[in-house]
Scaffold this active site. Structure first.
Site, mmCIF file in Angstrom:
data_model
loop_
_atom_site.group_PDB
_atom_site.id
_atom_site.type_symbol
_atom_site.label_atom_id
_atom_site.label_comp_id
_atom_site.label_asym_id
_atom_site.label_seq_id
_atom_site.Cartn_x
_atom_site.Cartn_y
_atom_site.Cartn_z
ATOM 1 N N TYR A 84 -20.876 -42.113 -26.264
ATOM 2 C CA TYR A 84 -20.902 -41.188 -27.421
ATOM 3 C C TYR A 84 -20.435 -39.791 -27.004
ATOM 4 C CZ TYR A 84 -23.313 -44.560 -30.357
ATOM 5 O OH TYR A 84 -23.616 -45.673 -31.103
ATOM 6 N N LYS A 118 -19.017 -50.781 -29.737
ATOM 7 C CA LYS A 118 -18.743 -49.982 -28.551
ATOM 8 C C LYS A 118 -19.654 -50.430 -27.422
ATOM 9 C CE LYS A 118 -22.080 -47.956 -27.907
ATOM 10 N NZ LYS A 118 -23.530 -48.296 -27.829
HETATM 11 P P1 NDP Z 1 -29.064 -57.402 -29.200
HETATM 12 O O1 NDP Z 1 -29.520 -57.932 -27.881
HETATM 13 O O2 NDP Z 1 -30.094 -56.968 -30.161
HETATM 14 O O3 NDP Z 1 -28.151 -58.492 -29.942
HETATM 15 C C1 NDP Z 1 -27.053 -59.086 -29.303
HETATM 16 C C2 NDP Z 1 -26.864 -60.496 -29.871
HETATM 17 O O4 NDP Z 1 -25.727 -61.077 -29.232
HETATM 18 C C3 NDP Z 1 -28.012 -61.467 -29.588
HETATM 19 O O5 NDP Z 1 -29.040 -61.386 -30.540
HETATM 20 C C4 NDP Z 1 -27.309 -62.795 -29.637
HETATM 21 O O6 NDP Z 1 -27.172 -63.211 -30.995
HETATM 22 C C5 NDP Z 1 -25.901 -62.479 -29.138
HETATM 23 N N1 NDP Z 1 -25.700 -62.931 -27.753
HETATM 24 C C6 NDP Z 1 -24.752 -63.808 -27.369
HETATM 25 N N2 NDP Z 1 -24.809 -64.032 -26.050
HETATM 26 C C7 NDP Z 1 -25.826 -63.279 -25.571
HETATM 27 C C8 NDP Z 1 -26.388 -63.105 -24.272
HETATM 28 N N3 NDP Z 1 -25.885 -63.722 -23.191
HETATM 29 N N4 NDP Z 1 -27.432 -62.266 -24.128
HETATM 30 C C9 NDP Z 1 -27.925 -61.612 -25.195
HETATM 31 N N5 NDP Z 1 -27.445 -61.751 -26.464
HETATM 32 C C10 NDP Z 1 -26.404 -62.599 -26.649
HETATM 33 O O7 NDP Z 1 -28.036 -56.220 -28.872
HETATM 34 P P2 NDP Z 1 -27.611 -55.042 -29.846
HETATM 35 O O8 NDP Z 1 -27.474 -55.569 -31.210
HETATM 36 O O9 NDP Z 1 -28.491 -53.882 -29.643
HETATM 37 O O10 NDP Z 1 -26.167 -54.637 -29.250
HETATM 38 C C11 NDP Z 1 -25.019 -55.419 -29.495
HETATM 39 C C12 NDP Z 1 -23.754 -54.556 -29.347
HETATM 40 O O11 NDP Z 1 -23.791 -53.513 -30.304
HETATM 41 C C13 NDP Z 1 -23.581 -53.865 -27.998
HETATM 42 O O12 NDP Z 1 -22.231 -53.841 -27.633
HETATM 43 C C14 NDP Z 1 -24.077 -52.448 -28.242
HETATM 44 O O13 NDP Z 1 -23.496 -51.478 -27.385
HETATM 45 C C15 NDP Z 1 -23.664 -52.239 -29.676
HETATM 46 N N6 NDP Z 1 -24.512 -51.290 -30.408
HETATM 47 C C16 NDP Z 1 -23.909 -50.328 -31.167
HETATM 48 C C17 NDP Z 1 -24.648 -49.429 -31.863
HETATM 49 C C18 NDP Z 1 -23.971 -48.407 -32.722
HETATM 50 O O14 NDP Z 1 -24.649 -47.535 -33.263
HETATM 51 N N7 NDP Z 1 -22.669 -48.487 -32.927
HETATM 52 C C19 NDP Z 1 -26.115 -49.432 -31.803
HETATM 53 C C20 NDP Z 1 -26.663 -50.532 -31.050
HETATM 54 C C21 NDP Z 1 -25.867 -51.409 -30.364
HETATM 55 P P3 NDP Z 1 -27.134 -64.757 -31.399
HETATM 56 O O15 NDP Z 1 -28.470 -65.299 -30.992
HETATM 57 O O16 NDP Z 1 -26.932 -64.715 -32.864
HETATM 58 O O17 NDP Z 1 -26.002 -65.389 -30.656
#
Ligand code: NDP
Length: 367
Positions: free
Chosen positions: A219, A134
């Site tokens: 949410y 989301k």
């Molecule tokens: P993070 O920043 O921790 O991780 C995102 C990952 O996406 C990065 O580690 C990277 O992985 C990849 N990525 C690819 N392109 C980019 C870029 N341009 N900038 C940054 N990261 C990039 O984010 P979150 O894990 O916290 O959030 C990811 C998604 O999950 C969002 O949509 C958020 O809203 C959702 N979310 C949902 C939750 C829930 O409870 N349902 C809780 C937290 C987040 P790599 O290096 O492997 O490419």
């Protein structure tokens, strides 16, 4: 002997004894496909992707088998941590090749919001099912493209709405649907946390598509819809920005919004990046109330009604979510609260309306 064969052997004996035709029993068993497991690749190995991967270790029907990442060192780490073969590892340039990989069924996108739509279109074109985190996309127009692309490709599109499988949430929803709270006329949703690092993607409008509303505010939007069991017909919204340096143009810090529903119910909600411990749902009907706090965090969720506390087992949300999503895809199971692309789209229509109401100061009517 496989679980299924043992089961069929047992079922065969007992159904013969009961006089139930074997063919019928076999057909029912085929439908449960209890031996089948959903084979998942996670895209975006960040904070939430790691949480999902760890939770999946306890899944019975879903298994982490692949990754898509832009960071080679993470791929190597995940390969050893989660036992992922090299043939199931991709980056953002070559993941279209996943179409030739028969060992991956679905890609779970845990990437920044603006990447969900373009990557979803490519995953669908590769013939794989999609789970989007989301918010499903940046706006309803993008959401519609995703729904259409997945429909055309004949693949499932789902949104990581983990609360839709949380047991206390489901009990409140059951009570509301059964009329145990009377006619529910008021919902309050409060969603927020204090955001840290000002350089993170969540504060970059190009990647986040907004601010707190796109992250935590969804949410309350989603909760209002599943708690009241209907769709809003009007929206009003007001923005408050106390720190315009951290929350630049296009990044909302705090928005209060109100929604009106066909039954006459109203919802009053707050979305903010400037308050911690703000995670509360309150639903009031003519006969009683239900309150949840925390209501959408990782849990345990706490819930009670005017009759007393709601007690249910806490299971890691993402473990239940992935097992249930596997059952939706493998068995055609229908969840009590939908998690499909249409459901994600309904939230995005409201997000668009909230931003429009903030910009114009006018009440926005939804058809
Ligand atoms: P993070 O920043 O921790 O991780 C995102 C990952 O996406 C990065 O580690 C990277 O992985 C990849 N990525 C690819 N392109 C980019 C870029 N341009 N900038 C940054 N990261 C990039 O984010 P979150 O894990 O916290 O959030 C990811 C998604 O999950 C969002 O949509 C958020 O809203 C959702 N979310 C949902 C939750 C829930 O409870 N349902 C809780 C937290 C987040 P790599 O290096 O492997 O490419």
């Amino acid at each position: 002997m496989s679980t299924r064969r043992i089961f069929l052997k047992r079922v065969g004996l007992s159904t013969l004894a009961l006089g139930i035709p074997m063919a019928e029993t076999l057909k029912a068993m085929e439908n449960t496909k209890e031996d089948k497991v959903l084979r998942v690749a996670i895209m975006g190995l960040g904070s939430y992707g790691t949480r999902v991967a760890d939770a999946m270790k306890d899944c019975k029907r879903a298994k982490l088998v692949g990754v898509v990442s832009g960071t080679p060192s993470k791929i190597t780490d995940w390969q050893s941590k989660y036992d992922i073969p090299a043939k199931n590892c991709y980056n953002y340039e070559n993941f279209d090749q996943i179409k030739d990989n028969p060992d991956i069924d679905i890609v779970y996108m845990t990437t920044p919001n603006s990447l969900h739509k373009p990557h979803c279109l490519r995953i669908a074109a590769a013939g794989k099912h999609v789970i989007s985190e989301k918010p499903m996309a940046l706006n309803a127009a993008e959401g519609r493209e995703m729904v259409a692309a997945c429909k055309k490709a004949g693949v499932h599109l789902m949104v990581g709405y983990r609360m839709h499988f949380e047991l206390k949430t489901l009990e409140v929803v059951r009570m509301q649907r059964a009329g145990e709270l009377g006619k529910t006329l008021f919902f309050q949703g409060l969603s927020g946390f204090i955001i840290g690092d000002p350089t993170q993607w969540r504060l970059d409008p190009a990647l986040a598509g907004g601010g707190a509303m796109m992250d935590i505010g969804v949410y309350s939007i989603n909760g209002a819809r599943y708690m009241l069991g209907e769709e809003p017909t009007w929206i009003t919204a007001q923005e408050v920005k106390n720190d315009p340096v951290k929350f630049k143009e296009g990044v909302d810090e705090t928005i209060t919004f109100q929604m009106g529903f066909p039954s006459g119910a109203v919802a009053s909600c707050l979305s903010t990046y400037s308050l911690n411990n703000l995670d509360k749902f309150f639903l009031n009907g003519t006969k009683g109330f239900a309150e949840m706090q925390p209501s959408t965090g990782y849990g345990p969720i706490k819930a009670w009604t005017n009759k007393g506390p709601i007690e249910r087992e806490h299971v890691t949300h993402q473990t239940v979510q992935m097992d249930e999503m596997a059952a939706i895809i493998l068995d055609g199971k229908k969840p009590m609260i939908p998690v499909d692309g249409e459901e994600g789209l309904k939230d995005l229509v409201i997000v668009d309306a909230i931003y429009e109401a903030v910009k114009t100061g006018q009440k926005v009517t939804l058809s």
